[in-house]
Design an enzyme around this catalytic site. Structure first.
Site, PDB file in Angstrom:
ATOM      1  N   LYS A   3      -3.417   9.356   2.754  1.00 37.27           N
ATOM      2  CA  LYS A   3      -2.342   9.289   3.749  1.00 37.27           C
ATOM      3  C   LYS A   3      -0.990   9.452   3.056  1.00 37.27           C
ATOM      4  CE  LYS A   3      -2.243   4.284   3.273  1.00 37.27           C
ATOM      5  NZ  LYS A   3      -2.492   2.975   3.881  1.00 37.27           N
ATOM      6  N   ARG A 101      -2.490  -6.508  12.485  1.00 38.72           N
ATOM      7  CA  ARG A 101      -1.919  -5.174  12.735  1.00 38.72           C
ATOM      8  C   ARG A 101      -2.879  -4.520  13.721  1.00 38.72           C
ATOM      9  NH1 ARG A 101      -0.613  -1.454   7.508  1.00 38.72           N
ATOM     10  NH2 ARG A 101      -2.829  -1.030   7.670  1.00 38.72           N
ATOM     11  N   HIS A 135      -8.965  -4.686   7.129  1.00 41.38           N
ATOM     12  CA  HIS A 135      -7.971  -4.473   6.074  1.00 41.38           C
ATOM     13  C   HIS A 135      -7.431  -5.824   5.601  1.00 41.38           C
ATOM     14  CE1 HIS A 135      -5.342  -2.089   3.684  1.00 41.38           C
ATOM     15  NE2 HIS A 135      -4.241  -2.315   4.368  1.00 41.38           N
ATOM     16  N   ARG A 195     -11.804   1.736  -0.136  1.00 43.88           N
ATOM     17  CA  ARG A 195     -10.643   2.528   0.269  1.00 43.88           C
ATOM     18  C   ARG A 195      -9.465   2.337  -0.686  1.00 43.88           C
ATOM     19  NH1 ARG A 195     -11.465  -0.364   5.071  1.00 43.88           N
ATOM     20  NH2 ARG A 195      -9.407  -1.250   4.762  1.00 43.88           N
ATOM     21  N   TYR A 236      30.841   8.657  -6.934  1.00 40.10           N
ATOM     22  CA  TYR A 236      31.363   8.125  -5.669  1.00 40.10           C
ATOM     23  C   TYR A 236      31.648   6.632  -5.777  1.00 40.10           C
ATOM     24  CZ  TYR A 236      29.646  12.302  -3.177  1.00 40.10           C
ATOM     25  OH  TYR A 236      29.421  13.570  -2.734  1.00 40.10           O
ATOM     26  N   CYS A 283      23.911   9.997  -6.463  1.00 46.12           N
ATOM     27  CA  CYS A 283      24.338  10.901  -5.387  1.00 46.12           C
ATOM     28  C   CYS A 283      23.108  11.490  -4.698  1.00 46.12           C
ATOM     29  CB  CYS A 283      25.187  12.031  -5.942  1.00 46.12           C
ATOM     30  SG  CYS A 283      26.533  11.476  -7.004  1.00 46.12           S
ATOM     31  N   MET A 284      23.349  12.326  -3.697  1.00 41.49           N
ATOM     32  CA  MET A 284      22.232  12.921  -2.959  1.00 41.49           C
ATOM     33  C   MET A 284      21.353  13.784  -3.867  1.00 41.49           C
ATOM     34  SD  MET A 284      22.345  15.347   0.430  1.00 41.49           S
ATOM     35  CE  MET A 284      22.984  14.116   1.541  1.00 41.49           C
ATOM     36  N   ASP A 285      21.989  14.580  -4.703  1.00 40.56           N
ATOM     37  CA  ASP A 285      21.244  15.581  -5.478  1.00 40.56           C
ATOM     38  C   ASP A 285      21.366  15.397  -6.983  1.00 40.56           C
ATOM     39  OD1 ASP A 285      20.902  16.980  -2.956  1.00 40.56           O
ATOM     40  OD2 ASP A 285      23.027  17.467  -3.203  1.00 40.56           O
TER      41      ASP A 285
HETATM   42  C1  LIG Z   1      -3.200   2.280   2.941  1.00 35.31           C
HETATM   43  C2  LIG Z   1      -4.483   1.665   3.256  1.00 35.31           C
HETATM   44  C3  LIG Z   1      -5.431   1.424   2.251  1.00 35.31           C
HETATM   45  C4  LIG Z   1      -5.138   1.625   0.785  1.00 35.31           C
HETATM   46  O1  LIG Z   1      -4.324   0.598   0.324  1.00 35.31           O
HETATM   47  P1  LIG Z   1      -4.005   0.476  -1.251  1.00 35.31           P
HETATM   48  O2  LIG Z   1      -3.335  -0.823  -1.374  1.00 35.31           O
HETATM   49  O3  LIG Z   1      -3.100   1.621  -1.576  1.00 35.31           O
HETATM   50  O4  LIG Z   1      -5.311   0.574  -1.939  1.00 35.31           O
HETATM   51  C5  LIG Z   1      -6.684   0.980   2.631  1.00 35.31           C
HETATM   52  N1  LIG Z   1      -6.966   0.747   3.926  1.00 35.31           N
HETATM   53  C6  LIG Z   1      -6.078   0.930   4.917  1.00 35.31           C
HETATM   54  C7  LIG Z   1      -6.460   0.646   6.322  1.00 35.31           C
HETATM   55  C8  LIG Z   1      -4.801   1.390   4.623  1.00 35.31           C
HETATM   56  O5  LIG Z   1      -3.907   1.568   5.589  1.00 35.31           O
END
Ligand SMILES: *Cc1c(COP(=O)(O)O)cnc(C)c1O
Length: 339
Positions: A3, A101, A135, A195, A236, A283-285
């Site tokens: 993601k 969540r 999670h 995950r 700046y 700065c920005m860049d």
């Molecule tokens: C982002 C996410 C993960 C991974 O989390 P890490 O801390 O980067 O390992 C796993 N499960 C879900 C549902 C997530 O949103």
């Protein structure tokens, strides 16, 4: 976990590599991220962790994308939409065991209704319920409280699964809950799939223990060097004033590249033979660095903003954030070069 453009590393390139390396599943946040992968030749299973409006059920099915379902009402909508198309949508069910969540409520007084709603879900037509997951909120934090909380989340997760499998006469093929923190600290919670996100990219407090190294280096170059007399204000807001005759370099990186402005005047970067202090507002860049004591650094020298030499934690601490945010913040205009 790919993601957020694979935590800033480039989701297409990372996913192709993971597919080749034999990963079983990819996970993304939303439909657009999943479609980007499909449109670039990634054919392996992809799970969407976030919400997809039910009117996109057909798009999910056509592209062979697995959707998370986090409540009975949503399960019913997907079931109806898939039924109307005469097709089946592959889903993973998400349980809220304490992250508060997304997910079916099942903690405390919600246990019975949670199990009931899950039994109703698994009985719905048009849904292929492949997996179930939850999670963790503090699996990556030390301390007894965090450990107790994580263990309680895990117990609730497995208790709910057991109740649904018993009462619903159903078996979940893939059960998963371990994020990076759990992969490192609670290997017994691996179940059928893990995950890891941050860990996959070589970051996290314990990545070193597993022999992992950060795979991203954010680098730029010195574009200009000039000498300033003492008392010269820089950038700046004039927030830095030279105390000595200063050899000041200008770097070709700023907050539009993902270097937080909050780091201004607080960080140093790795250069050949040492570290250079960043001076004045970012700065920005561009941003400025003091090269007075680094005569070996010249125009064109490489500067590592973060990576193997310069820990990302120095920057994330200065910016009052976590490495995750800095990785995701590396912006679109920064070319990703894979070696
Ligand atoms: C982002 C996410 C993960 C991974 O989390 P890490 O801390 O980067 O390992 C796993 N499960 C879900 C549902 C997530 O949103």
């Amino acid at each position: 976990m790919v993601k957020a453009d694979a935590y800033g590393h480039g989701a297409v390139a990372v996913s192709r590599l993971l597919q080749e390396a034999g990963a079983d599943y990819l996970a993304v946040s939303c439909l657009d991220e999943a479609l980007e992968l499909r449109q670039n030749g990634v054919s392996m299973p992809i799970l969407i962790l976030g919400h997809t409006p039910p009117e996109y059920t057909g798009t999910l099915i056509e592209n062979g994308i697995t959707q998370t379902v986090s409540a009975l009402a949503k399960a019913r909508e997907y079931s109806e939409a898939a039924g109307a198309l005469g097709k089946t949508l592959k889903i993973h069910i998400k349980l809220d065991t304490g992250m508060s969540r997304l997910g079916y409520l099942c903690a405390g007084e919600y246990f019975e209704t949670g199990v009931e709603n899950l039994c109703r879900t698994v009985a719905l037509p048009g849904l292929d319920i492949e997996g179930i997951y939850t999670h963790f909120a503090v699996s990556d934090e030390p301390g007894e409280d965090c450990e107790a909380y994580t263990r309680a989340q895990f117990k609730l997760f497995t208790d709910v699964i057991e109740a649904v499998e018993r009462q619903g006469g159903f078996r979940f093929r893939i059960r998963h809950c371990a994020n990076s923190g759990a992969v490192v600290s609670y290997p017994e919670m691996a179940l059928d799939m893990v995950r890891p996100g941050l860990l996959l990219y070589g970051y996290g407090d314990n990545s070193g223990r597993l022999g992992l190294r950060p795979c991203m280096r954010l680098v730029t170059t010195v574009s200009t060097i000039k000498f300033y007399e003492p008392g010269t204000s820089v950038s700046y807001g004039r927030r830095f004033v030279t105390a000595r005759r200063t050899r000041m370099g200008v770097l070709a990186a700023g907050y539009a590249d993902g270097l937080p402005r909050l780091c201004s005047n607080k960080v140093s970067f790795a250069v050949p033979g040492g570290f250079t202090a960043q001076r004045g507002s970012i700065c920005m860049d561009m941003c400025m660095v003091d090269l007075t004591d680094l005569p070996q650094v010249n125009v064109g020298s490489e500067v590592e903003l973060f990576g193997a030499e310069n820990s990302i934690y120095k920057l994330s601490d200065a910016a009052q954030t976590i490495p995750y945010e800095l990785l995701c913040a590396v912006s679109k205009r920064v070319p990703r070069v894979y070696t």
